[in-house]
Design an enzyme around this catalytic site. Structure first.
Site, short mmCIF file in Angstrom:
data_model
loop_
_atom_site.label_atom_id
_atom_site.label_comp_id
_atom_site.label_asym_id
_atom_site.label_seq_id
_atom_site.Cartn_x
_atom_site.Cartn_y
_atom_site.Cartn_z
N HIS A 68 0.85 -1.19 0.00
CA HIS A 68 0.00 0.00 0.00
C HIS A 68 0.88 1.24 0.00
CE1 HIS A 68 -3.14 2.83 1.02
NE2 HIS A 68 -4.00 1.88 0.70
N ASP A 127 -7.91 -5.67 0.64
CA ASP A 127 -8.50 -6.53 -0.38
C ASP A 127 -8.24 -8.02 -0.18
OD1 ASP A 127 -9.76 -4.57 -1.89
OD2 ASP A 127 -7.88 -3.99 -2.83
N1 ACO Z 1 3.63 -7.64 -4.76
C1 ACO Z 1 4.95 -7.68 -4.95
N2 ACO Z 1 5.77 -6.64 -4.75
C2 ACO Z 1 5.20 -5.49 -4.38
C3 ACO Z 1 3.83 -5.36 -4.17
C4 ACO Z 1 3.04 -6.49 -4.37
N3 ACO Z 1 1.72 -6.46 -4.18
N4 ACO Z 1 3.55 -4.09 -3.79
C5 ACO Z 1 4.70 -3.44 -3.75
N5 ACO Z 1 5.71 -4.28 -4.11
C6 ACO Z 1 7.12 -3.99 -4.14
C7 ACO Z 1 7.50 -3.29 -5.44
O1 ACO Z 1 7.83 -4.19 -6.44
C8 ACO Z 1 8.67 -2.47 -4.97
O2 ACO Z 1 9.77 -3.34 -4.81
P1 ACO Z 1 11.22 -2.91 -5.27
O3 ACO Z 1 11.55 -1.71 -4.42
O4 ACO Z 1 12.04 -4.11 -4.99
O5 ACO Z 1 11.09 -2.57 -6.73
C9 ACO Z 1 8.28 -2.04 -3.56
O6 ACO Z 1 7.40 -3.04 -3.11
C10 ACO Z 1 7.60 -0.69 -3.50
O7 ACO Z 1 6.51 -0.70 -4.43
P2 ACO Z 1 5.88 0.58 -5.13
O8 ACO Z 1 5.39 0.19 -6.47
O9 ACO Z 1 6.83 1.72 -5.05
O10 ACO Z 1 4.67 0.88 -4.18
P3 ACO Z 1 3.49 1.84 -4.54
O11 ACO Z 1 3.27 2.67 -3.37
O12 ACO Z 1 3.66 2.54 -5.84
O13 ACO Z 1 2.33 0.78 -4.78
C11 ACO Z 1 0.44 -0.50 -4.66
C12 ACO Z 1 1.26 0.57 -3.97
C13 ACO Z 1 0.09 -0.06 -6.08
C14 ACO Z 1 -0.85 -0.73 -3.87
C15 ACO Z 1 1.27 -1.80 -4.72
O14 ACO Z 1 1.61 -2.20 -3.42
C16 ACO Z 1 0.58 -2.92 -5.48
O15 ACO Z 1 0.68 -2.99 -6.71
N6 ACO Z 1 -0.16 -3.82 -4.76
C17 ACO Z 1 -0.95 -4.83 -5.41
C18 ACO Z 1 -2.30 -4.26 -5.84
C19 ACO Z 1 -3.24 -4.09 -4.68
O16 ACO Z 1 -3.37 -4.95 -3.82
N7 ACO Z 1 -3.94 -2.95 -4.69
C20 ACO Z 1 -4.93 -2.64 -3.65
C21 ACO Z 1 -4.55 -1.39 -2.92
S1 ACO Z 1 -5.57 -1.18 -1.49
C22 ACO Z 1 -7.05 -0.66 -2.05
O17 ACO Z 1 -7.22 -0.17 -3.12
C23 ACO Z 1 -8.23 -0.88 -1.11
#
Ligand code: ACO
Length: 387
Positions: free
Chosen positions: A271, A323
């Protein structure tokens, strides 16, 4: 108050660049506090208390009007919402002509737009007008969803039950059965937890749209389009598909490792805000997912999730978001997967509307800048001079 909070050191000509607007403060708001204490507050009240004690109507009233209703106010608000559920005839007949294989999120996006067309005064944007329309939308969008779903699946159409509250009625119209007490309670909790979450992507898009002083139907249409994507609301559907694909707890760990080695995102984790600690909403819905699983004798989905959770923590130090376990709850209730994100819409309508009202009460057009990285000073060639 707002003036005092503005960082005067930010140079308006060369402001800070933050991809994804990460860490950028774009508004003041009294609606939701993602406090540092590991709790989330709606208008000052902990979601722990609201999830335990309140109905969705109580929370919607709180978000929209800024205070908890007393008994009389809540009764009036609840029956008003129940009375407002019927769709305008024109909307109902158009919904029944849409392609049956449409994704319900696309139907809701179109349906909210249609509700605006059938509202003769949709261009009114006073606080009172927006409040009235917010109540209409909270009452009608669940019916829009269930009406379309029952038509598309050629199921017997079901009228709304005025004796049921918002969450009970939505669950009833989706499943065709009156929910038992535990299912009604858990579904109500899921709607409360989905009701609001500060400046998330869909709420921000609603506020951007509202900041042009357009009508509330346009703002909610923008928000629905934004919520649909898998990085935001679409994640609950993606989680359910992942659980079905994994199928058994013994396969969970290997599945996660393989996904991560392919650099695939595991849905229901991570998140932008709740990055280094658990999303407080996840802990609440997790408890109910466990109770529901034990109660129905089906703990498989819950067990798979806890195994994924352990592995994700080990491999990436990432925590579940709302979620993950919400998908478990909806799977156990037998809700078709393509309806999960639309249920999020039905819930978030209260939060989106509260933000639209707040934005328009103290408006400033939201208009950031971008840094231009394209070519400059290219010479214009006539058509026949171009290669
Ligand atoms: N699975 C695997 N790796 C992840 C995930 C994930 N779900 N989420 C973040 N990471 C990793 C990224 O790859 C990154 O790793 P790195 O530094 O080695 O490259 C690191 O964690 C940071 O990730 P960011 O993309 O910078 O995080 P951001 O804040 O942009 O993303 C997001 C947040 C989009 C929610 C992300 O965590 C994600 O894609 N999650 C999966 C989708 C999801 O569950 N969305 C629901 C959100 S909650 C809601 O809407 C109620």
């Amino acid at each position: 108050m707002e003036d005092a909070l503005v960082d005067k050191s930010v140079d308006k000509e060369f402001p800070v660049f933050s991809p994804g607007l990460e860490g950028v403060i774009a508004a003041t708001s009294s609606i939701c506090d993602l406090s540092d204490t590991g709790d989330i507050l709606y208008r000052g009240y902990s979601i722990q208390d609201l999830a335990k004690n309140a109905t969705y109507e109580e929370v919607a009233y709180l978000l929209l009007l800024g205070k908890l209703p007393n008994r009389k106010e809540l009764k009036k608000f609840t029956s008003e919402l129940a009375r407002k559920r019927a769709l305008p005839d024109g909307v109902a007949s158009i919904i029944h002509k849409l392609p049956k294989n449409s994704h319900p999120m696309d139907v809701l996006r179109t349906g909210v737009s249609l509700l605006g067309l059938y509202d003769g005064k949709h261009q009114e944007t006073s606080k009172e007008a927006n409040l009235e329309r917010a109540k209409n939308l909270i009452a009608q969008v669940p019916v829009l969803l269930t009406d379309f779903y029952r038509y598309a699946r050629v199921l017997k159409s079901i009228g709304a039950d005025k004796t049921l509250n918002n969450a009970e009625n939505l669950l009833y119209m989706l499943t065709g059965k009156h929910p038992n007490d535990l299912s009604a309670k858990v579904f109500n909790v899921s709607m409360i937890l989905y009701a609001e979450h500060e400046l998330n992507a869909s709420t921000f898009s609603a506020r951007v749209t509202a900041s042009t002083l357009t009508d509330i139907y346009s703002t909610i249409t923008s928000a629905i389009g934004t919520l649909r994507g898998p990085l935001h609301g679409g994640a609950n559907e993606a989680v359910a598909k992942m659980l079905l694909e994994i199928g058994d707890v013994s396969k969970a760990e290997a599945w996660v490792r393989a996904a991560l080695s392919r650099k695939q995102r595991v849905m229901g984790f991570g998140h932008r805000i709740h990055r280094t600690a658990e999303d407080p909403r996840s802990a609440i819905i997790k408890r109910y997912a466990r109770e529901l699983g034990e109660n129905t004798g089906k703990t498989k989905w819950y067990d798979i999730c806890t195994a994924i959770e352990d592995e994700m923590h080990k491999q990436k130090n990432l925590y579940p978001n709302l979620d993950l376990y919400t998908a478990v709850v909806y799977l156990l209730m037998g809700i078709p997967i393509e309806l999960y994100t639309p249920i999020f819409v039905c819930s978030r309508l209260a939060g989106w509307s509260a933000h639209v009202i707040e934005q328009q009460e103290n408006n400033r057009l939201i208009r950031p800048r971008s840094i231009y990285t394209g070519p400059k000073n290219l010479q214009y060639l006539q058509l026949d001079e171009r290669s």
